[in-house]
Design an enzyme around this catalytic site. Structure first.
Site, PDB file in Angstrom:
ATOM      1  N   TYR A 141       0.823  -1.215   0.000  1.00 39.37           N
ATOM      2  CA  TYR A 141       0.000   0.000   0.000  1.00 39.37           C
ATOM      3  C   TYR A 141       0.859   1.268   0.000  1.00 39.37           C
ATOM      4  O   TYR A 141       0.456   2.290  -0.540  1.00 39.37           O
ATOM      5  CB  TYR A 141      -0.897   0.035   1.246  1.00 39.37           C
ATOM      6  CG  TYR A 141      -2.185  -0.739   1.118  1.00 39.37           C
ATOM      7  CD1 TYR A 141      -2.176  -2.122   0.985  1.00 39.37           C
ATOM      8  CD2 TYR A 141      -3.410  -0.087   1.152  1.00 39.37           C
ATOM      9  CE1 TYR A 141      -3.354  -2.837   0.886  1.00 39.37           C
ATOM     10  CE2 TYR A 141      -4.597  -0.795   1.057  1.00 39.37           C
ATOM     11  CZ  TYR A 141      -4.570  -2.166   0.920  1.00 39.37           C
ATOM     12  OH  TYR A 141      -5.742  -2.861   0.826  1.00 39.37           O
ATOM     13  N   LYS A 186       3.179 -15.196   3.064  1.00 47.30           N
ATOM     14  CA  LYS A 186       3.450 -15.939   1.822  1.00 47.30           C
ATOM     15  C   LYS A 186       4.958 -16.170   1.776  1.00 47.30           C
ATOM     16  O   LYS A 186       5.659 -15.767   0.837  1.00 47.30           O
ATOM     17  CB  LYS A 186       2.921 -15.124   0.618  1.00 47.30           C
ATOM     18  CG  LYS A 186       2.958 -15.847  -0.709  1.00 47.30           C
ATOM     19  CD  LYS A 186       1.915 -16.939  -0.894  1.00 47.30           C
ATOM     20  CE  LYS A 186       2.125 -17.677  -2.197  1.00 47.30           C
ATOM     21  NZ  LYS A 186       1.309 -18.910  -2.317  1.00 47.30           N
ATOM     22  N   ASP A 218      -2.724 -18.460   1.128  1.00 49.47           N
ATOM     23  CA  ASP A 218      -3.693 -19.159   0.270  1.00 49.47           C
ATOM     24  C   ASP A 218      -4.435 -20.234   1.063  1.00 49.47           C
ATOM     25  O   ASP A 218      -5.660 -20.361   0.984  1.00 49.47           O
ATOM     26  CB  ASP A 218      -3.025 -19.716  -1.012  1.00 49.47           C
ATOM     27  CG  ASP A 218      -1.647 -20.331  -0.772  1.00 49.47           C
ATOM     28  OD1 ASP A 218      -1.183 -20.337   0.385  1.00 49.47           O
ATOM     29  OD2 ASP A 218      -1.036 -20.814  -1.750  1.00 49.47           O
ATOM     30  N   ASP A 242      -6.491  -7.145   4.246  1.00 53.55           N
ATOM     31  CA  ASP A 242      -7.612  -6.518   3.534  1.00 53.55           C
ATOM     32  C   ASP A 242      -8.479  -7.593   2.889  1.00 53.55           C
ATOM     33  O   ASP A 242      -9.701  -7.615   3.045  1.00 53.55           O
ATOM     34  CB  ASP A 242      -7.055  -5.559   2.466  1.00 53.55           C
ATOM     35  CG  ASP A 242      -8.159  -4.888   1.684  1.00 53.55           C
ATOM     36  OD1 ASP A 242      -9.110  -4.391   2.323  1.00 53.55           O
ATOM     37  OD2 ASP A 242      -8.091  -4.871   0.442  1.00 53.55           O
ATOM     38  N   ASP A 246     -12.491  -9.239   4.162  1.00 49.91           N
ATOM     39  CA  ASP A 246     -13.737  -9.262   3.377  1.00 49.91           C
ATOM     40  C   ASP A 246     -14.258 -10.696   3.280  1.00 49.91           C
ATOM     41  O   ASP A 246     -15.459 -10.940   3.368  1.00 49.91           O
ATOM     42  CB  ASP A 246     -13.521  -8.714   1.946  1.00 49.91           C
ATOM     43  CG  ASP A 246     -13.745  -7.206   1.861  1.00 49.91           C
ATOM     44  OD1 ASP A 246     -13.395  -6.494   2.831  1.00 49.91           O
ATOM     45  OD2 ASP A 246     -14.261  -6.735   0.830  1.00 49.91           O
TER      46      ASP A 246
HETATM   47  C1  IPM Z   1     -10.431  -1.184   3.781  1.00 41.62           C
HETATM   48  C2  IPM Z   1     -10.486  -0.618   2.379  1.00 41.62           C
HETATM   49  C3  IPM Z   1      -9.278   0.261   2.136  1.00 41.62           C
HETATM   50  C4  IPM Z   1      -8.056  -0.635   2.224  1.00 41.62           C
HETATM   51  C5  IPM Z   1      -9.265   1.049   0.823  1.00 41.62           C
HETATM   52  C6  IPM Z   1     -10.496   1.858   0.619  1.00 41.62           C
HETATM   53  C7  IPM Z   1      -8.052   1.947   0.756  1.00 41.62           C
HETATM   54  O1  IPM Z   1     -10.626  -1.634   1.431  1.00 41.62           O
HETATM   55  O2  IPM Z   1     -10.384  -0.399   4.744  1.00 41.62           O
HETATM   56  O3  IPM Z   1     -10.478  -2.412   3.932  1.00 41.62           O
HETATM   57  O4  IPM Z   1      -7.735  -1.347   1.257  1.00 41.62           O
HETATM   58  O5  IPM Z   1      -7.408  -0.615   3.274  1.00 41.62           O
HETATM   59 MN    MN Z   2     -10.965  -3.585   2.303  1.00 39.88          MN
END
Ligand code: IPM
Ligand code: MN
Ligand code: NAD
Length: 355
Positions: A141, A186, A218, A242, A246
């Site tokens: 990042y 990884k 993975d 990240d 999700d």
């Molecule tokens: C999160 C988001 C952010 C990230 C983006 C919007 C920069 O996806 O907070 O998970 O990748 O950290």
């Molecule tokens: Mn995110």
């Protein structure tokens, strides 16, 4: 115990203002119930700031963040800016870096009231209680970027010190939980992964009561769905955290259920934000799930404001509202943001459950 706090609100884009507005309602009722004074200041971030202030976060907003007790953020990101040159997301990254928010705590728990509505079998979900600790200010990042017509690169850099400090957060958290840290990397391919693994193993020596294991990212993605109960604390780098968080949102059942706290060194204001994004597909419809942001406010009271009593009150309000069936469409319900919010605050007004 302090009883007066100054909060910077950064609603941002898409559903951000809807979920932050809902959360402010809950915080106001909680403050009154527990006799604390909350003062707020609201500023722009993301696409809204780009449009109105010409940059995704202004220096003035960053100064306000530094001077606050905590920051409550909605989400950033808008399709209008997908072609650059400056993206709304850059505002959030700059805020995290400015506040030194290197440890992102993303708790993932199975919610009894939602077990039956998940796409995953209830017996796999029941009892899931994971804390993902995502390193937040390093890795790909923040490394040097090259962006050309025919070539692009994102440099991923980690230093020993960056790994050590976030590892300590993970081991300390595990000491207060079930005593297990799974470090995800990884290391079979990435040099950063090998440094990550060896530094985490060294830090583990300081915490003899905590059991450490290492899992490749993975395989970790697979185990999260196959057997999520094998995890207690998951410690991982920025990009993997990240993606895995999700994926983990499907354990409670929706992106709209995952809160987070982004913390730096003690004494620096934390950033409290849902894990989800600006959800442009449902923005402005009044159907956004506010639970993740409301639970992020609970994390704010616990982690930054030293008021676990208020955090517990808000979390109880959420559980009672869910048990009573108040659900937005993403978790299989028909309620709007406002109805869910009112259900959460009713506990405070009545001092008891929702009926
Ligand atoms: C999160 C988001 C952010 C990230 C983006 C919007 C920069 O996806 O907070 O998970 O990748 O950290
Ligand atoms: Mn995110
Ligand atoms: P998203 O999280 O915004 O949405 C993914 C899916 O989940 C969508 O179908 C959306 O409707 C649903 N969803 C998310 N939050 C919800 C909620 N509270 N209630 C109901 N449904 C919800 O991810 P995306 O669509 O990939 O990204 C959209 C934008 O958000 C992008 O610009 C991205 O960069 C940004 N983003 C920002 C943050 C942040 O500010 N922390 C986090 C993730 C993505």
């Amino acid at each position: 115990m302090r009883s007066s706090f100054h909060i910077l609100l950064l609603p941002g884009d898409g559903i951000g203002p809807e979920v932050v507005g809902a959360t402010r309602t809950v915080m106001d009722v909680a403050a009154e119930h527990f006799g604390v004074e909350l003062t707020y200041e609201e500023r722009k971030i993301g696409g809204t700031a780009l449009r109105e202030e010409g940059e995704p976060v202004s220096d003035e907003t960053l100064e306000k963040a530094k001077a606050s007790d905590a920051v409550l953020l909605g989400a950033v990101g808008h399709p209008d800016f997908d072609r650059g040159p400056v993206r709304p997301e850059a505002g959030l990254l700059k805020l995290r870096k400015t506040l030194g928010a290197f440890a992102n705590l993303r708790p993932v728990t199975a919610i009894p009231a939602l077990l039956a509505s998940s796409t995953i079998k209830p017996e796999v979900l029941e009892g899931v209680d994971i804390l993902i600790i995502r390193e937040l200010t390093g890795g790909a990042y923040f490394g040097e970027k090259v962006e050309g017509e025919d070539l692009a690169s994102d440099l991923s850099v980690y230093t020993r010190e960056e790994i050590e400090r976030v590892a300590r957060v993970a081991f300390e958290a595990a000491e207060g939980r079930h005593g297990r840290v799974t470090s995800v990397d990884k290391a079979n391919v990435m040099a950063t992964g090998r440094l990550w693994r060896s530094v985490v193993a060294e830090v583990a020596g300081e915490y003899p009561g905590v059991r450490l294991d290492h899992v490749l990212v993975d395989a970790a993605a697979m185990f999260l769905i196959r057997d999520p109960k094998r995890f207690d604390v998951i410690l991982t780098e920025n990009l993997f955290g990240d993606i895995l968080s999700d994926e983990a949102a499907m354990l409670p059942g929706s992106m709209g259920m995952l809160p987070s706290a982004s913390l730096g060194v003690p004494g620096t204001p934390g950033i409290f934000e849902p894990v989800h994004g600006s959800a442009p597909d449902i923005a402005g419809q009044g159907t956004a799930n506010p639970y993740a942001t409301i639970l992020s406010a609970a994390m704010m009271f616990r982690h930054s404001l030293g008021r676990p009593d208020i955090a517990g009150g808000i979390e109880r309000g959420v559980s009672v509202a869910l048990e009573a069936g108040f659900r937005t469409p993403d978790i299989g319900g028909k309620n709007g943001t406002e109805e869910v919010t009112q259900a959460v605050v009713r506990w405070a007004a009545a001092g008891e459950g929702v009926t």
